[in-house]
Motif scaffolding. Sequence first.
Motif, PDB file in Angstrom:
ATOM      1  N   ALA A 159      48.491  34.298  31.724  1.00  0.00           N
ATOM      2  CA  ALA A 159      49.352  34.958  32.698  1.00  0.00           C
ATOM      3  C   ALA A 159      49.327  36.477  32.564  1.00  0.00           C
ATOM      4  O   ALA A 159      49.723  37.187  33.476  1.00  0.00           O
ATOM      5  CB  ALA A 159      50.780  34.462  32.548  1.00  0.00           C
ATOM      6  N   GLN A 160      48.859  36.984  31.435  1.00  0.00           N
ATOM      7  CA  GLN A 160      48.842  38.430  31.221  1.00  0.00           C
ATOM      8  C   GLN A 160      47.473  39.020  31.500  1.00  0.00           C
ATOM      9  O   GLN A 160      46.451  38.372  31.306  1.00  0.00           O
ATOM     10  CB  GLN A 160      49.226  38.747  29.782  1.00  0.00           C
ATOM     11  N   GLN A 161      47.497  40.262  31.932  1.00  0.00           N
ATOM     12  CA  GLN A 161      46.248  40.987  32.115  1.00  0.00           C
ATOM     13  C   GLN A 161      45.696  41.370  30.752  1.00  0.00           C
ATOM     14  O   GLN A 161      46.455  41.540  29.794  1.00  0.00           O
ATOM     15  CB  GLN A 161      46.477  42.248  32.934  1.00  0.00           C
ATOM     16  N   PRO A 162      44.384  41.538  30.665  1.00  0.00           N
ATOM     17  CA  PRO A 162      43.824  41.966  29.381  1.00  0.00           C
ATOM     18  C   PRO A 162      44.234  43.404  29.065  1.00  0.00           C
ATOM     19  O   PRO A 162      44.620  44.169  29.957  1.00  0.00           O
ATOM     20  CB  PRO A 162      42.316  41.859  29.598  1.00  0.00           C
ATOM     21  N   SER A 163      44.132  43.778  27.808  1.00  0.00           N
ATOM     22  CA  SER A 163      44.521  45.129  27.413  1.00  0.00           C
ATOM     23  C   SER A 163      43.559  46.182  27.968  1.00  0.00           C
ATOM     24  O   SER A 163      43.942  47.305  28.224  1.00  0.00           O
ATOM     25  CB  SER A 163      44.597  45.229  25.891  1.00  0.00           C
ATOM     26  N   ASP A 164      42.297  45.792  28.166  1.00  0.00           N
ATOM     27  CA  ASP A 164      41.302  46.714  28.710  1.00  0.00           C
ATOM     28  C   ASP A 164      40.914  46.242  30.110  1.00  0.00           C
ATOM     29  O   ASP A 164      40.019  45.417  30.275  1.00  0.00           O
ATOM     30  CB  ASP A 164      40.067  46.754  27.796  1.00  0.00           C
ATOM     31  N   CYS A 165      41.581  46.770  31.125  1.00  0.00           N
ATOM     32  CA  CYS A 165      41.337  46.347  32.505  1.00  0.00           C
ATOM     33  C   CYS A 165      40.085  46.972  33.115  1.00  0.00           C
ATOM     34  O   CYS A 165      39.782  46.745  34.287  1.00  0.00           O
ATOM     35  CB  CYS A 165      42.547  46.668  33.370  1.00  0.00           C
ATOM     36  N   SER A 189      44.538  42.234  40.282  1.00  0.00           N
ATOM     37  CA  SER A 189      45.452  41.717  41.290  1.00  0.00           C
ATOM     38  C   SER A 189      44.610  41.479  42.534  1.00  0.00           C
ATOM     39  O   SER A 189      43.583  42.133  42.741  1.00  0.00           O
ATOM     40  CB  SER A 189      46.575  42.708  41.579  1.00  0.00           C
ATOM     41  N   GLU A 190      45.033  40.556  43.373  1.00  0.00           N
ATOM     42  CA  GLU A 190      44.209  40.177  44.523  1.00  0.00           C
ATOM     43  C   GLU A 190      43.984  41.358  45.450  1.00  0.00           C
ATOM     44  O   GLU A 190      44.935  42.029  45.858  1.00  0.00           O
ATOM     45  CB  GLU A 190      44.857  39.030  45.301  1.00  0.00           C
ATOM     46  N   LEU A 247      34.435  38.212  44.187  1.00  0.00           N
ATOM     47  CA  LEU A 247      34.801  36.921  43.642  1.00  0.00           C
ATOM     48  C   LEU A 247      35.785  37.064  42.506  1.00  0.00           C
ATOM     49  O   LEU A 247      35.998  38.151  41.984  1.00  0.00           O
ATOM     50  CB  LEU A 247      33.555  36.157  43.187  1.00  0.00           C
ATOM     51  N   ARG A 248      36.403  35.934  42.146  1.00  0.00           N
ATOM     52  CA  ARG A 248      37.378  35.917  41.066  1.00  0.00           C
ATOM     53  C   ARG A 248      36.944  34.902  40.024  1.00  0.00           C
ATOM     54  O   ARG A 248      36.505  33.813  40.349  1.00  0.00           O
ATOM     55  CB  ARG A 248      38.756  35.537  41.592  1.00  0.00           C
ATOM     56  N   TRP A 256      39.199  39.971  39.599  1.00  0.00           N
ATOM     57  CA  TRP A 256      38.516  40.060  40.888  1.00  0.00           C
ATOM     58  C   TRP A 256      37.400  41.072  40.695  1.00  0.00           C
ATOM     59  O   TRP A 256      37.653  42.198  40.273  1.00  0.00           O
ATOM     60  CB  TRP A 256      39.458  40.536  41.989  1.00  0.00           C
ATOM     61  N   VAL A 257      36.180  40.689  41.001  1.00  0.00           N
ATOM     62  CA  VAL A 257      35.030  41.557  40.788  1.00  0.00           C
ATOM     63  C   VAL A 257      34.318  41.768  42.120  1.00  0.00           C
ATOM     64  O   VAL A 257      34.008  40.813  42.830  1.00  0.00           O
ATOM     65  CB  VAL A 257      34.044  40.943  39.762  1.00  0.00           C
ATOM     66  N   SER A 258      34.069  43.029  42.451  1.00  0.00           N
ATOM     67  CA  SER A 258      33.283  43.358  43.642  1.00  0.00           C
ATOM     68  C   SER A 258      31.879  43.704  43.176  1.00  0.00           C
ATOM     69  O   SER A 258      31.697  44.512  42.271  1.00  0.00           O
ATOM     70  CB  SER A 258      33.896  44.537  44.382  1.00  0.00           C
ATOM     71  N   LEU A 259      30.900  43.076  43.819  1.00  0.00           N
ATOM     72  CA  LEU A 259      29.500  43.264  43.452  1.00  0.00           C
ATOM     73  C   LEU A 259      28.705  43.719  44.663  1.00  0.00           C
ATOM     74  O   LEU A 259      29.104  43.505  45.803  1.00  0.00           O
ATOM     75  CB  LEU A 259      28.900  41.944  42.944  1.00  0.00           C
TER      76      LEU A 259
END
Length: 169
Positions: free
Chosen positions: A85-91, A165-166, A112-113, A99-102
Amino acid sequence: MSRYRPPRSAGTPLITAEGAQRLRDELHELWYVRRPAVTQAVSDAAALGDRSENAEYIYGKKMLREIDSRVRFLRKRLESLKVVAQQPSDCSKVYFSAWVSLEDEDGQALQLRIVGPDEIDTQRRHISIDSPMARALLGKSLDNEISLLAPVGEKHYWITAINYSEPTS
């Protein structure tokens, strides 16, 4: 030679909070809504008499078996999953739930996620953390290049954005 096949591994036991909630909602729907309705239908069909030629009874019993099987699977799977549920420390790097944009060699954008194997959804662009694409992306940062071996040959992608985040678009 036997026909035995070892069971497939369930995949990485990670799931997002939204994915876990969807599984819990499905379990609730099956157990408290659909199963009682099907049970009542089977009971009504059984009251009609001869069960051996009663299609409603036979079909209802089959539906009950399918519902019970899915309920057992969901209960067991929910016990073994770890909700992230938590974001990683290194975003600035790609990790689970990102969510990754390629962009590929032809300039085509792809977004994609990375999610758990229980959340795969091509319509929503969710890919499993166990997929070759996700494995290539994990730990990479902005502007890194990744290479994948595809049926048409080697494909190259560049990471253009990482978001936890989306995205709105």
